[in-house]
Design an enzyme around this catalytic site. Structure first.
Site, PDB file in Angstrom:
ATOM      1  N   ASN A   7       9.402  24.902   4.716  1.00 36.35           N
ATOM      2  CA  ASN A   7       9.804  23.844   3.800  1.00 36.35           C
ATOM      3  C   ASN A   7       8.540  23.089   3.348  1.00 36.35           C
ATOM      4  O   ASN A   7       7.810  22.535   4.178  1.00 36.35           O
ATOM      5  CB  ASN A   7      10.782  22.914   4.541  1.00 36.35           C
ATOM      6  CG  ASN A   7      11.272  21.796   3.663  1.00 36.35           C
ATOM      7  OD1 ASN A   7      10.490  21.165   2.966  1.00 36.35           O
ATOM      8  ND2 ASN A   7      12.561  21.535   3.696  1.00 36.35           N
ATOM      9  N   HIS A  10       7.092  18.209   2.188  1.00 38.81           N
ATOM     10  CA  HIS A  10       6.179  17.126   2.568  1.00 38.81           C
ATOM     11  C   HIS A  10       4.781  17.258   1.963  1.00 38.81           C
ATOM     12  O   HIS A  10       3.994  16.326   2.026  1.00 38.81           O
ATOM     13  CB  HIS A  10       6.161  16.956   4.079  1.00 38.81           C
ATOM     14  CG  HIS A  10       7.503  16.474   4.559  1.00 38.81           C
ATOM     15  ND1 HIS A  10       8.131  15.385   3.982  1.00 38.81           N
ATOM     16  CD2 HIS A  10       8.361  16.966   5.475  1.00 38.81           C
ATOM     17  CE1 HIS A  10       9.309  15.221   4.554  1.00 38.81           C
ATOM     18  NE2 HIS A  10       9.481  16.166   5.452  1.00 38.81           N
ATOM     19  N   HIS A  43      13.611  21.118  -1.173  1.00 38.06           N
ATOM     20  CA  HIS A  43      14.829  20.307  -1.331  1.00 38.06           C
ATOM     21  C   HIS A  43      14.688  19.453  -2.582  1.00 38.06           C
ATOM     22  O   HIS A  43      13.859  18.548  -2.626  1.00 38.06           O
ATOM     23  CB  HIS A  43      14.986  19.426  -0.079  1.00 38.06           C
ATOM     24  CG  HIS A  43      16.253  18.628  -0.038  1.00 38.06           C
ATOM     25  ND1 HIS A  43      16.630  17.901   1.066  1.00 38.06           N
ATOM     26  CD2 HIS A  43      17.241  18.423  -0.956  1.00 38.06           C
ATOM     27  CE1 HIS A  43      17.782  17.294   0.828  1.00 38.06           C
ATOM     28  NE2 HIS A  43      18.170  17.589  -0.395  1.00 38.06           N
ATOM     29  N   ARG A  45      16.071  16.665  -4.193  1.00 34.34           N
ATOM     30  CA  ARG A  45      16.995  15.566  -3.900  1.00 34.34           C
ATOM     31  C   ARG A  45      17.419  14.868  -5.181  1.00 34.34           C
ATOM     32  O   ARG A  45      16.695  14.875  -6.176  1.00 34.34           O
ATOM     33  CB  ARG A  45      16.311  14.538  -2.983  1.00 34.34           C
ATOM     34  CG  ARG A  45      16.035  15.033  -1.566  1.00 34.34           C
ATOM     35  CD  ARG A  45      15.406  13.904  -0.759  1.00 34.34           C
ATOM     36  NE  ARG A  45      16.300  12.781  -0.653  1.00 34.34           N
ATOM     37  CZ  ARG A  45      17.059  12.490   0.411  1.00 34.34           C
ATOM     38  NH1 ARG A  45      16.998  13.240   1.489  1.00 34.34           N
ATOM     39  NH2 ARG A  45      17.845  11.446   0.397  1.00 34.34           N
ATOM     40  N   ARG A  49      12.600  12.276  -4.465  1.00 36.22           N
ATOM     41  CA  ARG A  49      11.529  11.562  -3.762  1.00 36.22           C
ATOM     42  C   ARG A  49      10.318  12.438  -3.429  1.00 36.22           C
ATOM     43  O   ARG A  49       9.250  11.928  -3.163  1.00 36.22           O
ATOM     44  CB  ARG A  49      12.055  10.879  -2.504  1.00 36.22           C
ATOM     45  CG  ARG A  49      12.422  11.833  -1.397  1.00 36.22           C
ATOM     46  CD  ARG A  49      12.618  11.101  -0.098  1.00 36.22           C
ATOM     47  NE  ARG A  49      13.805  10.278  -0.109  1.00 36.22           N
ATOM     48  CZ  ARG A  49      14.518  10.011   1.000  1.00 36.22           C
ATOM     49  NH1 ARG A  49      14.134  10.476   2.157  1.00 36.22           N
ATOM     50  NH2 ARG A  49      15.607   9.272   0.929  1.00 36.22           N
ATOM     51  N   GLU A  70      17.161  23.877  -1.007  1.00 35.95           N
ATOM     52  CA  GLU A  70      18.017  22.960  -0.249  1.00 35.95           C
ATOM     53  C   GLU A  70      18.570  21.944  -1.226  1.00 35.95           C
ATOM     54  O   GLU A  70      17.822  21.410  -2.059  1.00 35.95           O
ATOM     55  CB  GLU A  70      17.143  22.229   0.762  1.00 35.95           C
ATOM     56  CG  GLU A  70      17.625  22.293   2.168  1.00 35.95           C
ATOM     57  CD  GLU A  70      16.743  21.456   3.033  1.00 35.95           C
ATOM     58  OE1 GLU A  70      16.915  20.230   3.045  1.00 35.95           O
ATOM     59  OE2 GLU A  70      15.861  22.022   3.678  1.00 35.95           O
ATOM     60  N   THR A 101      17.310  14.691   6.261  1.00 35.43           N
ATOM     61  CA  THR A 101      18.723  15.069   6.369  1.00 35.43           C
ATOM     62  C   THR A 101      19.252  14.738   7.766  1.00 35.43           C
ATOM     63  O   THR A 101      18.730  15.229   8.764  1.00 35.43           O
ATOM     64  CB  THR A 101      18.872  16.587   6.104  1.00 35.43           C
ATOM     65  OG1 THR A 101      18.124  16.905   4.944  1.00 35.43           O
ATOM     66  CG2 THR A 101      20.325  16.958   5.921  1.00 35.43           C
ATOM     67  N   GLU A 151      23.276  27.576   8.519  1.00 36.51           N
ATOM     68  CA  GLU A 151      22.043  27.150   9.177  1.00 36.51           C
ATOM     69  C   GLU A 151      22.443  26.098  10.202  1.00 36.51           C
ATOM     70  O   GLU A 151      23.006  25.054   9.847  1.00 36.51           O
ATOM     71  CB  GLU A 151      21.042  26.573   8.171  1.00 36.51           C
ATOM     72  CG  GLU A 151      19.775  26.078   8.882  1.00 36.51           C
ATOM     73  CD  GLU A 151      18.660  25.653   7.930  1.00 36.51           C
ATOM     74  OE1 GLU A 151      18.640  26.094   6.760  1.00 36.51           O
ATOM     75  OE2 GLU A 151      17.804  24.871   8.390  1.00 36.51           O
ATOM     76  N   HIS A 191      15.460  22.231  11.652  1.00 35.76           N
ATOM     77  CA  HIS A 191      15.349  20.767  11.665  1.00 35.76           C
ATOM     78  C   HIS A 191      14.736  20.296  12.975  1.00 35.76           C
ATOM     79  O   HIS A 191      15.289  20.543  14.041  1.00 35.76           O
ATOM     80  CB  HIS A 191      16.683  20.048  11.445  1.00 35.76           C
ATOM     81  CG  HIS A 191      16.469  18.718  10.780  1.00 35.76           C
ATOM     82  ND1 HIS A 191      16.068  17.600  11.463  1.00 35.76           N
ATOM     83  CD2 HIS A 191      16.526  18.342   9.474  1.00 35.76           C
ATOM     84  CE1 HIS A 191      15.914  16.598  10.628  1.00 35.76           C
ATOM     85  NE2 HIS A 191      16.172  17.024   9.406  1.00 35.76           N
TER      86      HIS A 191
HETATM   87  N1  PXP Z   1      16.516  22.989   7.364  1.00 32.27           N
HETATM   88  C1  PXP Z   1      17.175  22.028   6.673  1.00 32.27           C
HETATM   89  C2  PXP Z   1      18.526  22.345   6.153  1.00 32.27           C
HETATM   90  C3  PXP Z   1      16.586  20.771   6.435  1.00 32.27           C
HETATM   91  O1  PXP Z   1      17.276  19.810   5.763  1.00 32.27           O
HETATM   92  C4  PXP Z   1      15.269  20.544   6.857  1.00 32.27           C
HETATM   93  C5  PXP Z   1      14.582  19.248   6.525  1.00 32.27           C
HETATM   94  O2  PXP Z   1      14.368  19.157   5.157  1.00 32.27           O
HETATM   95  C6  PXP Z   1      14.613  21.569   7.563  1.00 32.27           C
HETATM   96  C7  PXP Z   1      15.273  22.773   7.823  1.00 32.27           C
HETATM   97  C8  PXP Z   1      13.225  21.413   8.062  1.00 32.27           C
HETATM   98  O3  PXP Z   1      13.178  20.374   9.001  1.00 32.27           O
HETATM   99  P1  PXP Z   1      11.796  19.884   9.558  1.00 32.27           P
HETATM  100  O4  PXP Z   1      11.029  19.316   8.406  1.00 32.27           O
HETATM  101  O5  PXP Z   1      12.181  18.866  10.577  1.00 32.27           O
HETATM  102  O6  PXP Z   1      11.118  21.090  10.150  1.00 32.27           O
END
Ligand code: PXP
Length: 237
Positions: A7, A10, A43, A45, A49, A70, A101, A151, A191
Site C-alpha cells: 500500500n 503513505h 486507497h 478516499r 487525504r 481500496e 481504516t 481480506e 492491517h
Molecule cells: N489492507 C487494508 C484493507 C487497509 O485498509 C490497509 C490500510 O490502508 C492495509 C491493508 C495496510 O495497513 P497498514 O498500513 O497498517 O500496513
C-alpha cells in the site's frame, strides 16, 4: 509463497504534508514492483487525504503487476473505479475522522448497499474483495453477496498486548481462513502488519496474500524503498 501487496498511500501522505509533488506514490509503486512485490494497493478516499484521482490514473497506466484499489462504497468512488478499472477493488469502511481504516466492513448489516457496489464493479470485470473481521457471519454473507476474495483485518492481532491475546487472534484468523476457503473464497489479510509480527500470519494455511503499507513505507525512510520491500518479500518465504 504468500503474495505481497504494498500500500503506497503513505508516500502520498508525506507529499500532502506540503501539498507539493514529491514524493510521488507512482514512482514508489514502480520501485516496489522492481523489488519484487506482487501488487500495488492504493486507497482513494472520499476526502482525498493522500492518494488523489490523478495518482490513480497514473497508477492504472503504469502498474504492471496488479492494481488493487481500496475504496468505500460511496457512489462517486464506485463510478471512478468502474471507469479506471483496477484489477481488484477492496471495499473498506470509511469514516471521515479516522486516522486509518478502523475495523472491517459490516457486510451483514450493510449487505444491500455493498452488494450493489459489488455488482457494479464485477460488471466491469473487476475482482472484488471485502475487508472484514474474522467472523463467521461476515464471511458467509460476503460469499452470499458475490465477493471473490475476503481480506481479513489483522488489526486486533497486531495490537495484541499479551501472548494469550496474540494466540487467540491467530486462531480466529486461521479458523476464518479455513471457513472462507471451504466456501470458495480467496483469502488475503492485512492491517498493522510489520517486520516483527508478519510471520505467524504468513504461516496460516490458506492465506494467499498480505497487504502491508505503513511498516514498509516507514522502514524505507531509513533503508530506501527497494531494500524495505525486498526485506518484506524475504519474509513471505
Ligand atoms: N489492507 C487494508 C484493507 C487497509 O485498509 C490497509 C490500510 O490502508 C492495509 C491493508 C495496510 O495497513 P497498514 O498500513 O497498517 O500496513
Amino acid at each position: 509463497m504468500v503474495k505481497l501487496g504494498i500500500n503506497v498511500d503513505h508516500v502520498a501522505t508525506v507529499r500532502e504534508a506540503r501539498r507539493t509533488i514529491e514524493p510521488d506514490p507512482v514512482e514508489a509503486a514502480l520501485l516496489c514492483e522492481k523489488a519484487g512485490c506482487d501488487s500495488i494497493v492504493a486507497h482513494l478516499r472520499v476526502d482525498r487525504r493522500h492518494i488523489n484521482d490523478d495518482d490513480l490514473c497514473r497508477l492504472r497506466k503504469r502498474v504492471k503487476t496488479r492494481l488493487n484499489l481500496e475504496m468505500s462504497i460511496d457512489d462517486e468512488i464506485v463510478a471512478i473505479a468502474c471507469d479506471i478499472k483496477p484489477d481488484q477493488a477492496t471495499l473498506v469502511p470509511e469514516k471521515r475522522q479516522e486516522i486509518t481504516t478502523e475495523g472491517g466492513l459490516d457486510v451483514v448489516g450493510g449487505s444491500k448497499d455493498i452488494k450493489k457496489a459489488i455488482d457494479r464493479l464485477k460488471e466491469q470485470g473487476i475482482e472484488v474483495s471485502l475487508f472484514i473481521d474474522p467472523a463467521k457471519d461476515q464471511i458467509e454473507e460476503s460469499k452470499r453477496i458475490g465477493a471473490d476474495i475476503i481480506e481479513l483485518h489483522t488489526g486486533a492481532y497486531a495490537n495484541s498486548s499479551s501472548d494469550g491475546e496474540t494466540n487467540r487472534h491467530l486462531k480466529e484468523l486461521s479458523e476464518a481462513t479455513r471457513l472462507a476457503k471451504s466456501i470458495g473464497l480467496k483469502v488475503a489479510a492485512g492491517h498493522g502488519l510489520t517486520y516483527k509480527n508478519t510471520k505467524p500470519v504468513r504461516d496460516i494455511e490458506g492465506i494467499e496474500e498480505l497487504n502491508i503499507g505503513h511498516s514498509i513505507i516507514s522502514r524505507s525512510v531509513f533503508v530506501g524503498i527497494g531494500t524495505a520491500v525486498k526485506e518484506m518479500v524475504e519474509l513471505m518465504r
